[in-house]
Design an enzyme around this catalytic site. Sequence first.
Site, PDB file in Angstrom:
ATOM      1  CB  SER A  28      82.767  71.608  43.568  1.00 27.17           C
ATOM      2  OG  SER A  28      83.102  72.972  43.643  1.00 27.17           O
ATOM      3  CB  SER A  78      87.552  72.376  41.875  1.00 27.54           C
ATOM      4  OG  SER A  78      86.848  71.178  42.056  1.00 27.54           O
ATOM      5  CG  ASP A 109      88.160  69.580  44.962  1.00 24.52           C
ATOM      6  OD1 ASP A 109      87.126  69.725  44.285  1.00 24.52           O
ATOM      7  OD2 ASP A 109      89.294  69.827  44.524  1.00 24.52           O
TER       8      ASP A 109
END
Length: 371
Positions: free
Chosen positions: A248, A286, A288
């Site tokens: 992330s 991830s 984001d």
Amino acid sequence: MLSRMSGIHARDLGVSFDGVPGPRNAITDVGGVEVGYVTRSAGHVQTGVTAILPRGRDGVGVPCAAATHSLNGNGELTGRTWIDESGSLDLPVLLTSSHSVGTVHRGVVDWVVRHHPALASQWLLPVVGETWDGYLHDINGGHLVPDDAGRAIDAASADVVSGPFGGGTGMCCYGFKGGTGTASRVADVGDEQYTVGVLLQANFGSRPELRLGGVPLGRRSAAPNPMAETDWLVRDGENPGAAAGAGSVVGIVATDAPLLPHQLAAVARRVPLGLARTGTTGSHFSGDIFLAFSTANTGALVSRIPAGQTPPLDRLRSVPWGLVDPLYAATVEATEEAVAEALVAAHDVTGRDGHRAYALPHAEVRAAFGA
């Protein structure tokens, strides 16, 4: 000359970047913005808290125009729905570890109760973002306490550094040691000049993806990459199924340009373009998430109106849509350099269970750029 208080920078290693940075090359080049850290780095504890104050401690409760954007939703940014609803932000933004969001959220409330009791008398929606530091850090150990959030806020100043500090303490990026990275750009918009600053908690990307200045450093690096091995994922017969590239990134964009909330949403959408310059393709695992705010138009976008008062209508100045491109470019450029700063400022770390994260070797960067 850049005067930021820290060690070596990517530019010192020969990496060149587009655009003109502010004097600190940091998010705090935007007037009034302050950043504070609490860092816990000892053995199996590799974590912390980062506090970003849009208008400093005395400006808590004074709204800024704000907006958010999520490239991939495997993450958390509390308070986001109210930012999207009201177009405003009036509290500090805190960044930390995934499993410390609740602790830090409580700590922000406690700090506001102590220092701005009138603001806390009705309701608060703290803004807390996270990335996952569980490779290096005992993430389930409860090593942060609510007061750490207040200490990060109290430590805030204009002298911010990149590196494994605050919420970025235990983070890894592109299979190297990562952390907190910041950079800024000065943008000419018509006859005016504005500043855009970016701060990232960088914890994303797989090793082969990394590029700096267009050079594929990740696939060329001789540095060990133990995070790419899956054995460390298997604990007590359980394989969580994470993948290289997971982890992330949370990005905060500040500007003194007068922008409306939906213009700031467009700015926040440009952060991934800066990340992409460093190679990431945006892993499914991830999270984001990005937030952009403007310190202009002080006094507008107020939601908390005392009973019996009839304030005048809001009056907001804004950059015309046809002139926003330099601010987009500044965001992309500052984001790219902030990633590089997080990597270059890192050092080798041994964390929980002997897990090791290696910093991007400076010698490899110098060789790649002939420095």
